[in-house]
Each structure stands twice: as structure tokens, then as C-alpha cells.
Design a protein around this motif. Structure first.
Motif, PDB file in Angstrom:
ATOM      1  N   VAL A 321       0.830  -1.234   0.107  1.00 34.74           N
ATOM      2  CA  VAL A 321      -0.109  -0.119  -0.039  1.00 34.74           C
ATOM      3  C   VAL A 321       0.845   1.209   0.033  1.00 34.74           C
ATOM      4  N   VAL A 322       0.431   2.094  -0.853  1.00 33.58           N
ATOM      5  CA  VAL A 322       0.967   3.510  -0.691  1.00 33.58           C
ATOM      6  C   VAL A 322      -0.075   4.501  -1.029  1.00 33.58           C
ATOM      7  N   ARG A 323       0.819   5.858  -0.454  1.00 28.23           N
ATOM      8  CA  ARG A 323      -0.010   7.237  -0.850  1.00 28.23           C
ATOM      9  C   ARG A 323       1.036   7.934  -1.758  1.00 28.23           C
ATOM     10  N   ILE A 324       0.607   8.864  -2.580  1.00 28.73           N
ATOM     11  CA  ILE A 324       1.451   9.702  -3.350  1.00 28.73           C
ATOM     12  C   ILE A 324       0.992  11.024  -3.000  1.00 28.73           C
ATOM     13  N   GLU A 325       1.996  11.890  -2.644  1.00 27.89           N
ATOM     14  CA  GLU A 325       1.697  13.370  -2.280  1.00 27.89           C
ATOM     15  C   GLU A 325       0.817  13.901  -3.495  1.00 27.89           C
ATOM     16  N   GLY A 326      -0.101  14.810  -3.215  1.00 27.58           N
ATOM     17  CA  GLY A 326      -0.967  15.383  -4.129  1.00 27.58           C
ATOM     18  C   GLY A 326      -1.929  14.488  -4.993  1.00 27.58           C
ATOM     19  N   HIS A 327      -2.240  13.208  -4.559  1.00 27.47           N
ATOM     20  CA  HIS A 327      -3.174  12.451  -5.193  1.00 27.47           C
ATOM     21  C   HIS A 327      -3.896  11.714  -4.391  1.00 27.47           C
ATOM     22  N   THR A 328      -5.128  11.680  -4.603  1.00 26.93           N
ATOM     23  CA  THR A 328      -5.974  10.502  -3.452  1.00 26.93           C
ATOM     24  C   THR A 328      -5.600   9.278  -4.056  1.00 26.93           C
ATOM     25  N   PRO A 329      -5.941   8.231  -3.245  1.00 27.93           N
ATOM     26  CA  PRO A 329      -5.864   6.877  -3.590  1.00 27.93           C
ATOM     27  C   PRO A 329      -6.994   6.863  -4.745  1.00 27.93           C
ATOM     28  N   LEU A 330      -8.231   7.291  -4.443  1.00 28.10           N
ATOM     29  CA  LEU A 330      -9.007   6.833  -5.444  1.00 28.10           C
ATOM     30  C   LEU A 330      -8.979   7.357  -6.957  1.00 28.10           C
ATOM     31  N   GLU A 331      -8.230   8.735  -6.767  1.00 32.07           N
ATOM     32  CA  GLU A 331      -7.914   9.385  -8.152  1.00 32.07           C
ATOM     33  C   GLU A 331      -6.869   8.487  -8.738  1.00 32.07           C
ATOM     34  N   LEU A 332      -5.989   7.719  -7.928  1.00 30.01           N
ATOM     35  CA  LEU A 332      -4.707   7.037  -8.532  1.00 30.01           C
ATOM     36  C   LEU A 332      -5.274   5.392  -9.076  1.00 30.01           C
ATOM     37  N   ALA A 333      -6.359   5.054  -8.379  1.00 32.05           N
ATOM     38  CA  ALA A 333      -7.014   3.823  -8.905  1.00 32.05           C
ATOM     39  C   ALA A 333      -7.826   3.924 -10.061  1.00 32.05           C
ATOM     40  N   THR A 334      -8.475   5.222 -10.105  1.00 31.37           N
ATOM     41  CA  THR A 334      -9.299   5.364 -11.170  1.00 31.37           C
ATOM     42  C   THR A 334      -8.471   5.577 -12.470  1.00 31.37           C
ATOM     43  N   ASP A 358      -3.775   7.108  10.454  1.00 34.39           N
ATOM     44  CA  ASP A 358      -4.492   8.547  10.198  1.00 34.39           C
ATOM     45  C   ASP A 358      -4.679   8.740   8.713  1.00 34.39           C
ATOM     46  N   VAL A 359      -5.082   7.817   7.876  1.00 36.18           N
ATOM     47  CA  VAL A 359      -5.167   7.839   6.383  1.00 36.18           C
ATOM     48  C   VAL A 359      -6.666   7.823   6.340  1.00 36.18           C
ATOM     49  N   GLU A 360      -7.418   7.433   6.952  1.00 35.49           N
ATOM     50  CA  GLU A 360      -8.874   7.165   6.881  1.00 35.49           C
ATOM     51  C   GLU A 360      -9.595   8.230   6.361  1.00 35.49           C
ATOM     52  N   ARG A 361      -9.193   9.515   6.907  1.00 40.83           N
ATOM     53  CA  ARG A 361      -9.868  10.489   6.291  1.00 40.83           C
ATOM     54  C   ARG A 361      -9.395  11.179   5.199  1.00 40.83           C
ATOM     55  N   LEU A 362      -8.111  10.508   4.684  1.00 37.33           N
ATOM     56  CA  LEU A 362      -7.530  10.756   3.559  1.00 37.33           C
ATOM     57  C   LEU A 362      -7.836   9.948   2.274  1.00 37.33           C
ATOM     58  N   GLY A 363      -8.726   8.970   2.513  1.00 41.75           N
ATOM     59  CA  GLY A 363      -9.276   8.142   1.401  1.00 41.75           C
ATOM     60  C   GLY A 363      -8.330   6.823   1.511  1.00 41.75           C
ATOM     61  N   GLY A 364      -7.486   6.605   2.544  1.00 35.68           N
ATOM     62  CA  GLY A 364      -6.819   5.344   2.874  1.00 35.68           C
ATOM     63  C   GLY A 364      -5.718   5.147   1.974  1.00 35.68           C
ATOM     64  N   PHE A 365      -5.480   4.169   1.378  1.00 32.76           N
ATOM     65  CA  PHE A 365      -4.369   3.760   0.467  1.00 32.76           C
ATOM     66  C   PHE A 365      -4.581   3.250  -0.940  1.00 32.76           C
ATOM     67  N   LEU A 366      -3.689   3.328  -1.650  1.00 26.92           N
ATOM     68  CA  LEU A 366      -3.707   2.706  -3.129  1.00 26.92           C
ATOM     69  C   LEU A 366      -3.014   1.204  -2.705  1.00 26.92           C
ATOM     70  N   ARG A 367      -3.929   0.207  -2.895  1.00 24.38           N
ATOM     71  CA  ARG A 367      -3.360  -1.079  -2.822  1.00 24.38           C
ATOM     72  C   ARG A 367      -2.773  -1.797  -4.115  1.00 24.38           C
ATOM     73  N   ILE A 368      -1.852  -2.549  -4.109  1.00 22.69           N
ATOM     74  CA  ILE A 368      -1.365  -3.020  -5.285  1.00 22.69           C
ATOM     75  C   ILE A 368      -1.157  -4.564  -4.594  1.00 22.69           C
ATOM     76  N   GLY A 369      -1.784  -5.746  -5.194  1.00 19.78           N
ATOM     77  CA  GLY A 369      -1.809  -6.941  -4.611  1.00 19.78           C
ATOM     78  C   GLY A 369      -1.170  -8.013  -5.625  1.00 19.78           C
ATOM     79  N   LEU A 370      -0.228  -8.565  -5.558  1.00 21.52           N
ATOM     80  CA  LEU A 370       0.296  -9.589  -6.609  1.00 21.52           C
ATOM     81  C   LEU A 370       0.328 -10.847  -6.249  1.00 21.52           C
ATOM     82  N   VAL A 371      -0.122 -11.715  -6.915  1.00 22.13           N
ATOM     83  CA  VAL A 371      -0.244 -13.023  -6.651  1.00 22.13           C
ATOM     84  C   VAL A 371       0.554 -13.896  -7.846  1.00 22.13           C
TER      85      VAL A 371
END
Ligand SMILES: Cc1ncc(COP(=O)(O)O)c(C=O)c1O
Length: 391
Positions: A321-334, A358-371
Motif C-alpha cells: 500500500v502506498v500514498r502519493i503526495e498530491g493524489h488521492t488513492p481513489l484518483e490513482l486507482a481510477t 491517520d489516513v482514513e480521513r484521506l481516502g486510505g491507501f492505494l493497494r497493489i496486490g500481486l499473486v
């Protein structure tokens, strides 16, 4: 490009075939005096013994259910029948809410919930805190095998040992761990363990392992005509038979991967093949994870939560899971989704994790899951897309 294994994996053709084959040829309820019902009974028995090999237990210790959450509510209510004021249950803040809220609901009976913290710097369980919360009043210790958010693999063997020392039951949520690592309930000596087959290439169902003595001793809530025999007395109503047919095919798939990974040896048991499959897949996932984490850390403004030191990668799985400054996780996933790359954003029900960090109020994380079906090329594609998106 499916990079959302943690949300649910794609299934091999044989699982699809088994589900549709069951529905077209043997669709019936159990226990009837006719052929397709008998076929259904034997199919379920085979699936149970296949899952028993997957987890290394006996078939009568396998309970099928709708999903892990439902099974956990059922088991927590049953165990809770004998609990009240003065009893304590130890949970962790690193867990998915399905291994938290069902136990917390027992507060209405006066049970005290004690939740162990995790270390924010690397998102590992604070074992000292956990140990300090386990004591003579502890009745159950419920802990996740691996985090579906930050990817940490917990030392559950140690947790099981701590629970046993005080005579408490251990309840392991292996939903996130199951696609990534071998589960051996006998070796772990845990009392209960739950997983969901849709996370490891099977259908949308849950499976619970319970030690035979516990399945016999504790009292499930059940309808009167249902049997008192284990494991069926823990299974409510008519199950998803086609799903169970898919579970058998899913374990067959693991067996085949194991056989293919090491020039089939004669006499190799199903369990041995599953062990080999895990060894082969682990190596591939590890290589992808190393490349992915190194590539992500090179992206300006990116923060990765969880273990980042390759020398400690044995303590994490390829869920990142990551966060990137200036981008919400939803925006990145979209934006990734628009490019055909499927990831997830938010809290994935690991609510305590996103709240504590303290990232719940900020949209959480972007999650990348590899299998295991992901590839090194896909890792490159994801990294290139992210670099392009963040400019
Ligand atoms: C770690 C973990 N535990 C529990 C669950 C809940 O599983 P189910 O959907 O089978 O109820 C999930 C689902 O994502 C999970 O990742």
C-alpha cells in the motif's frame, strides 16, 4: 491487468468447469435417496478432504460457509455463549475488521476486548504489547496471519504459543495469507483457522478449520433437524454446492501446480504437491515484490507503508500500500483503472489500520496486490503508469 488479488483472485478454467458441471449434472440437495443427491454428498466429502490436505488437518475438522466473516460471526457467537464479565478477548489493530467486530460484539455480554497495537514505522505487530495483554482472564486470542492492507506476515506460531500458555483459544484469520504461504494447522497447533477460497483461486466461499475436540465441545446455534455430528452441525442451511465443487477443483489446481513445479514424482501425496506449489509460487512472488517495492520507492512523493527492507521480506507478502503526495488513492486507482490496471483504494475493511495511521480521513491507501499469475512485465507496466500519472 489484475493487481487486486487481495480483493479476490481470478480462477482457473477447471474451477469454472467444476461449478458449471455440478449445476448441469448433479444439482441437488444433500442426503436424498436418489443419484444426484448421493453424488452431491460424495462431492462434498471429496472437497472436504481436499481442503483438509490444503490446511493439513482431517476432513471432519473442515467447516464450509458463505465467507470468513459469516463463519467468524457464527463461531464467535458460539464461543461467546460461555463467556461473560471477567472474561477477556485479545485482538489486534492490524487485523481486518472481520476478525475484530465479531469478537467486539461480545462486549454486550460483559466480555472485555483488549486490542494489541502495531508499530507504525513498519506496520508489524507489537508483540510485547500483545504479550502484555494476554493473561489469566484471556479466553480467545484472535489474530491475522497476514495483513490484507500492509502485507505484514505475523508470527502466528508465537501468538498461538502465548494463547496456549494461559489456556486461551487461538483463532487465526488466514484469509490474506492463504494465497501466499503454506498453512499447516497441525504444526501451528492453533485451535481455529479461517480462510476464503476466493482469495486463492477458488469460488466465493469461506472455510473454517476447528480442532475436532472444539467442534465437538462447543455448541453451535443451529436448527433442530440439523445433525449434531461434526462438522455439519456448524454448517447452517443449504450450502453453496456448486461453490464446494469449485473448491475441490481449486485444490486440484494447487496440486497440479505442485506436480508441475517439480517433475512429478511417483507416490507424491496431494499435501506434498501443495507444499511444493507454495515453494515455487513464493519464489516468483518474492521476485515481483522486490522489483515492485524498489520501483515504487523511486517515485517522488510516494510513501510506502509496511516493511521496505528486502532483508525482512520474509515477514511480508506481495500486498503493497502506498500514498502519493498530491493524489488521492481513489484518483490513482481510477487513473490506473482507465489504463486497464486494476488496483484498489480505501481501507479494505482494515479500518483500525487506516485509522491508526491517520489516513482514513484521506481516502486510505492505494493497494497493489500481486499473486502468482502476475508477471514481471506487469510490474513494469504498473510502475510506468504510476510514474506517468504523477508526472
Ligand atoms: C484478512 C482478511 N480477513 C477477512 C476477510 C473477510 O473475508 P470474507 O470476505 O470471506 O468474509 C478479508 C477479506 O478481504 C481479509 O482480507
Amino acid at each position: 491487468m489484475f493487481l487486486d488479488g487481495p480483493g479476490g483472485t481470478q480462477v482457473p478454467q477447471r474451477v469454472i468447469d467444476a461449478i458449471s458441471d455440478y449445476l448441469s449434472r448433479n444439482n441437488a440437495n444433500t442426503g436424498g435417496a436418489y443419484q444426484t443427491s448421493r453424488n452431491t454428498d460424495s462431492m462434498i466429502a471429496e472437497a472436504r478432504s481436499a481442503m483438509a490436505d490444503f490446511l493439513n488437518c482431517d476432513a471432519d475438522e473442515i467447516v464450509f460457509g458463505a465467507n470468513m466473516t459469516t463463519l467468524t460471526y457464527g463461531m464467535s457467537r458460539a464461543l461467546g455463549r460461555d463467556l461473560g464479565p471477567g472474561d477477556e478477548i485479545v485482538l489486534t489493530l492490524l487485523d481486518h475488521d472481520a476478525n475484530f467486530s465479531p469478537w467486539k460484539a461480545l462486549e454486550e455480554k460483559g466480555v472485555v476486548i483488549r486490542a494489541a497495537k502495531f508499530n507504525e514505522v513498519d506496520c508489524t505487530l507489537d508483540m510485547a504489547d500483545l504479550a502484555s495483554k494476554i493473561g489469566s482472564r484471556t479466553r480467545v486470542v484472535a489474530v491475522g496471519y497476514a495483513s490484507n492492507a500492509v502485507g505484514t506476515v505475523n508470527n502466528v506460531a508465537e501468538v498461538v504459543g502465548l494463547a496456549r500458555q494461559v489456556g486461551a483459544l487461538s483463532y487465526i484469520d488466514a484469509v490474506h495469507y492463504a494465497p501466499h504461504g503454506l498453512i499447516d494447522v497441525r504444526q501451528l497447533d492453533c485451535d481455529f483457522l479461517v480462510c476464503s477460497t476466493y482469495k486463492f483461486f477458488g469460488p466465493h466461499m469461506g472455510v473454517l478449520y476447528g480442532k475436532r475436540e472444539h467442534l465437538k465441545k462447543f455448541r453451535p446455534y443451529k436448527v433442530r433437524p440439523n445433525t449434531d455430528n461434526i462438522p455439519n452441525c456448524w454448517e447452517w442451511g443449504t450450502l453453496n454446492h456448486e461453490g464446494i465443487a469449485g473448491i475441490k477443483a481449486c485444490v486440484d489446481y494447487w496440486e497440479e501446480v505442485g506436480r508441475q513445479s517439480e517433475k512429478e514424482r511417483s507416490g507424491q501425496t496431494r499435501r506434498e504437491s501443495i507444499v511444493r506449489a507454495h515453494a515455487a509460487l513464493h519464489q516468483h512472488e518474492r521476485q515481483m515484490m522486490e522489483k515492485m517495492i524498489a520501483g515504487l520507492l523511486a517515485i517522488p512523493g510516494l510513501k510506502l507503508y509496511g516493511i521496505t527492507d528486502p532483508s525482512r521480506f520474509e515477514n511480508r507478502c506481495a500486498t503493497i500500500v502506498v500514498r502519493i503526495e498530491g493524489h488521492t488513492p481513489l484518483e490513482l486507482a481510477t487513473k490506473l483503472g482507465e489504463r486497464g490496471i486494476f488496483t484498489w483504494d480505501g481501507n479494505y475493511y482494515a479500518l483500525n489500520v487506516t485509522e491508526q495511521l491517520d489516513v482514513e480521513r484521506l481516502g486510505g491507501f492505494l493497494r497493489i496486490g500481486l499473486v502468482h499469475y502476475n508477471t514481471m512485465d506487469e510490474v513494469d507496466t504498473l510502475l510506468a503508469a504510476l510514474r506517468e500519472i504523477v508526472g
